[in-house]
Design an enzyme around this catalytic site. Structure first.
Site, PDB file in Angstrom:
ATOM      1  N   LYS A  18       0.846  -1.209   0.000  1.00 30.19           N
ATOM      2  CA  LYS A  18       0.000   0.000   0.000  1.00 30.19           C
ATOM      3  C   LYS A  18       0.872   1.247   0.000  1.00 30.19           C
ATOM      4  O   LYS A  18       0.606   2.217  -0.720  1.00 30.19           O
ATOM      5  CB  LYS A  18      -0.945  -0.017   1.215  1.00 30.19           C
ATOM      6  CG  LYS A  18      -2.071  -1.023   1.055  1.00 30.19           C
ATOM      7  CD  LYS A  18      -2.833  -1.292   2.347  1.00 30.19           C
ATOM      8  CE  LYS A  18      -3.839  -2.431   2.127  1.00 30.19           C
ATOM      9  NZ  LYS A  18      -4.522  -2.871   3.349  1.00 30.19           N
ATOM     10  N   ASP A  49     -11.089   3.089   4.261  1.00 38.37           N
ATOM     11  CA  ASP A  49     -11.503   1.691   4.116  1.00 38.37           C
ATOM     12  C   ASP A  49     -13.028   1.556   4.077  1.00 38.37           C
ATOM     13  O   ASP A  49     -13.545   0.483   3.760  1.00 38.37           O
ATOM     14  CB  ASP A  49     -10.965   0.855   5.294  1.00 38.37           C
ATOM     15  CG  ASP A  49      -9.770   0.004   4.886  1.00 38.37           C
ATOM     16  OD1 ASP A  49      -9.620  -0.265   3.671  1.00 38.37           O
ATOM     17  OD2 ASP A  49      -8.996  -0.389   5.774  1.00 38.37           O
ATOM     18  N   GLN A 101      -4.753  -1.378   9.539  1.00 34.33           N
ATOM     19  CA  GLN A 101      -4.602  -2.701   8.931  1.00 34.33           C
ATOM     20  C   GLN A 101      -5.209  -3.780   9.834  1.00 34.33           C
ATOM     21  O   GLN A 101      -4.873  -3.862  11.016  1.00 34.33           O
ATOM     22  CB  GLN A 101      -3.112  -2.979   8.675  1.00 34.33           C
ATOM     23  CG  GLN A 101      -2.840  -4.294   7.956  1.00 34.33           C
ATOM     24  CD  GLN A 101      -3.384  -4.325   6.530  1.00 34.33           C
ATOM     25  OE1 GLN A 101      -3.251  -3.365   5.778  1.00 34.33           O
ATOM     26  NE2 GLN A 101      -4.007  -5.431   6.165  1.00 34.33           N
TER      27      GLN A 101
END
Ligand code: NAP
Length: 301
Positions: A54, A121, A98
């Site tokens: 990422k 997200d 994460q």
């Protein structure tokens, strides 16, 4: 012999990233540097690889990334303090936590602590609710990437029967919401669905997000179906470790019109849409700040 299209997620992701790069350049011309904060708690090896990828991708498209690596024994309170400081930092536009987190951390509390405007997200309940109401929100990256692949492959999705296998908060449920928004008729299957094969065989579009290697073979698919395989499963193949999807690729090829491979299908799209969401978040925050300062000017004069 059945002819089929291989849906190339790498090429599609590259196209999305070209557009993201252009959007970043436009923002930089207005002195806005999009920035993504990535939080990794603990040393899960797969998570470390995801985070590295990422950050690399962010650098490639000109997004500034800030990495926060916390030790496994980090408490929920310590994580919440970090999230609060990132929420308050106007130079940070996106916050990515994460997953999975170590078991002792309250995952829901941590996700809910992220400012919904920085929730790249799309897991905060405000964004989840907005998605189910059909509002423009930061939508979860993997389902957004799947929808993009479907639109590129099928064109108009209106009226198509889509079967989503899996009902997780991360993939299955938001996928179903996005397909409904695209005017599909949507069926969601899960581990308690009786005779899932028969239901799946009615689908024009199949999204497999189950986490069971090669569960879905030709017997689940109607001829001409378009299949998006979200699954990433590591298996031991004659002593060789390799990744396979939730779909038995070779068997499915005998039925499908189009299918994503694993790897090289949905995976690259997830990161591309994370970058896209970060730029959208930066743009939204900039516009909100501008209208706030305009409102202050109006109230003064
Ligand atoms: P998850 O949270 O474990 O959810 C799996 C879902 O599949 C559950 O809803 C479960 O039903 C359902 N299920 C399990 N066995 C089933 C069966 N035999 N028939 C029908 N449904 C069944 O998994 P997830 O997070 O959604 O991830 C799914 C897969 O996608 C995993 O392989 C994951 O690694 C992969 N993934 C890939 C990406 C990417 O970027 N490509 C991103 C995220 C996830 P119940 O709800 O009834 O238990």
């Amino acid at each position: 012999m059945n002819t089929h299209t291989l849906i190339d997620g790498k090429a599609a992701a590259a196209r999305v990233l070209v557009q993201v790069r252009k959007d970043v350049d436009r923002l930089r011309e207005q002195a806005i540097q999009p920035a993504l904060a990535v939080i990794l708690v603990g040393g899960d090896p797969a998570s470390q690889v995801y985070v590295r990828n990422k950050i690399l991708r962010a650098e490639e498209v000109g997004i500034r990334s800030v990495e926060h690596r916390l030790t496994t024994d980090t408490s929920t309170e310590q994580l919440l303090n970090l999230i609060a400081s990132l929420n308050a930092d106007r130079s940070i536009h996106g916050i990515l936590l994460q997953l999975p987190l170590p078991a002792h951390i309250d995952e829901l509390r941590a996700l809910q602590a992220i400012d919904p405007d920085k929730d790249v997200d799309g897991f905060h309940s405000e964004n989840v609710g907005g998605l189910s109401q059909g509002r423009a929100v930061l939508a979860p990256c993997t389902p957004s990437g799947c929808l993009y692949l479907l639109e590129q492959t099928c064109g108009d999705l209106r009226g198509k029967h889509a079967v989503v296998i899996g009902r997780s908060n991360i993939v299955g449920k938001p996928m179903a919401a996005l397909l409904l928004q695209a005017d599909c008729s949507v069926t969601v299957l899960h581990s308690r669905s009786p005779n899932p094969q028969a239901l799946c065989r009615q689908a024009d579009i199949v999204i497999a997000a189950v986490g069971r290697p090669r569960l879905i073979d030709a017997s689940w698919l109607k001829p001409g179906a378009v299949v998006i395989d979200v699954g990433i499963n590591r298996i031991d193949d004659d002593g060789r470790s390799r990744l396979v999807g939730d779909v038995d690729f070779d068997s499915a090829l005998t039925q499908v019109a189009a299918i994503t491979p694993v790897p090289g299908g949905v995976g690259p799209m997830t990161i591309a849409f994370l970058m896209k969401n970060t730029v959208t978040a930066a743009l939204n925050q900039h516009q909100a700040q501008r209208s706030q300062s305009e409102a202050v000017c109006h109230s003064i004069y």
